[in-house]
Design an enzyme around this catalytic site. Sequence first.
Site: not given
Length: 650
Positions: A116, A191, A226, A283
């Site tokens: 990421k 972040e 999450h 994917r």
Amino acid sequence: MISTLLVANRGEIACRVFRTCRERGIGTVAVFSDADAGALHVREADAAVRLPGAAPADTYLRGDLIVKAALAAGADAVHPGYGFLSENAEFARAVLDAGLVWVGPPPEAIEAMASKTRAKELMAAAGVPLLAPLDPASATEADLPLLIKAAAGGGGRGMRVVRSLDTVGEEWEAARAEARSAFGDGEVFAEPYVERGRHVEVQILADAYGTVWALGTRDCSLQRRHQKVIEECPAPGLTAELRATLTDAAVAAARAVEYRGAGTVEFLLSPAGRAYFLEMNTRLQVEHPVTEEVFGVDLVALQLALAEGAQLPPTPPPPHGHAVEARLYAEDPSNDWTPQPGRVHELAVRGVGDGNPGHPRVRVDTGYGPGDGVGVHYDSMLAKVVAWAPTRAEAVRRLADALRRARVHGPVTNRELLVRSLLHPDFTGGRLDTGFYERHLDALTEPAAGDAGRRAAVAAALADAVRRGHPVGGWRNLASQPQTKTYGEYEVRYHRTRDGFRVEDDALRVVAVSVAPHRVSLEVDGVLRHFDVAEHGDHVYVDSPAGSYRLRVHPRFTDPRTATAPGSLLAPMPGTVVRIADGLGEGSAVTAGQPLIWLEAMKMEHRITAPASGTLTALHAAPGSQVEVGALLAVVTDTSVVTDTAQEER
């Protein structure tokens, strides 16, 4: 052309890929850990190869063993599924280097997007809006809350929301440990965390000739820890301009890395409607069925065709209707989403495949069958239940009804939470964001109002009486005192009469109309209701059109050996002790809510906290040890209670 395919995965996704292979005449090979030796995906494959061990790091994350398995079984292609090695570029290269077909994107595209942190750098260069990464070491109060995320993999593993600077270091290390266990890569980054944001994604499909499809949007905002719980296609409430922005950015991301195959570009939408790039999953996604239902495609079949060199038509098929998916987990949402291992006795959803073209329909993708066990080493998802209908409202109603009527016998599940979520006014009104469960979980998990549970207990008691040889009718000696049975919180008293049964209940007017070992009809306040009853071990399962109940059968007498001392910390599930709090030992002072012990089960870490402030008087857990559910881990003696008792004695 692919002749035999090995799926480098397990459970539901392996079964899903095998289904398409059978339809296309392709042979199938499974791999399995020792914990999965009797699993459904092993039974459904044409051939299977053992991966010794149980932990993911020893089995499904061993790319070298999987490539050897493919060659040994005569496979000529490998499909990675999702999770495990599905976004591992080195594994993709190993498959290709072995002369096998890789059913996935080029390794270079995986490398560019699977991390990421590197993906964000690439998207920033392409002008896609981003949430700027933060250095947690220099974060201030103004930067809170923070989101710590694993750089590799997905599925919510290795993610932590930090709301206090005091916990940054602890959460950073916890995220690293979980990411390393799940993906073999402990890299994490931080972040800003956007409160009340929406998770919206775009399904893309690309061939080797320059064609890239954007197959609509999906909303995956309802999440716990999450990890997605309910997903739908298309994402509701988006303007045409915003949809175009998302799909254009997704296509640009795919072209930037010369992508091929199926992938998903994920975005976070702020409450103001601004889109930020999150990541690209190189994917197939867990939630791909909702896109398949709306666009009328088989994404696995398209993956196989693209791996064989096929060319896509210039434009994708048009969308029709709306699809919603709910993930059925073996977990207890009312108890911090604790995983619930155990035996699946029955898993059946009515109405699957029913209906005429254009009418609402239901689909179930699962990796479990009757008798299969849900273990502690892997994800706790039992099945994905998907409903399609011409409109969103119809699809939501159809899915809620299918879940309500499903026969789910075995571990505790989130089924009732799913039904209530689908019917919640925020969901039906399309007011979605990732904080849905933070705000509504208590209300969604509170005990059902009314007397439905008591009715279910009455049905269970009468069915049990018939099973135990107390048939309705016939001349025999009849007890003058009522029979008493306890199911869950409900005590049921009944008399057996020559004409049937008479229920004694001051709160409920019940007449037993028909009683059989597994089917009971009761007239409740003048309304006839039907119940299906099944007993497995110390639980009874009562299903009706109004809902289902899993009730514990209480013995007449309590076993004194089951008593535990006050302050005992028991393992809520089988698992592995991965950590003990620093400096913790017998005699340590602890405070209420302080994390003491960390257990890992079903690929997630679970904290065991102090129930009260006091002294740790016993510690039986040790890092690396395997524990069973109910095992005594530690004992905390509440010092205030001890002090109060001593004062009373004086």
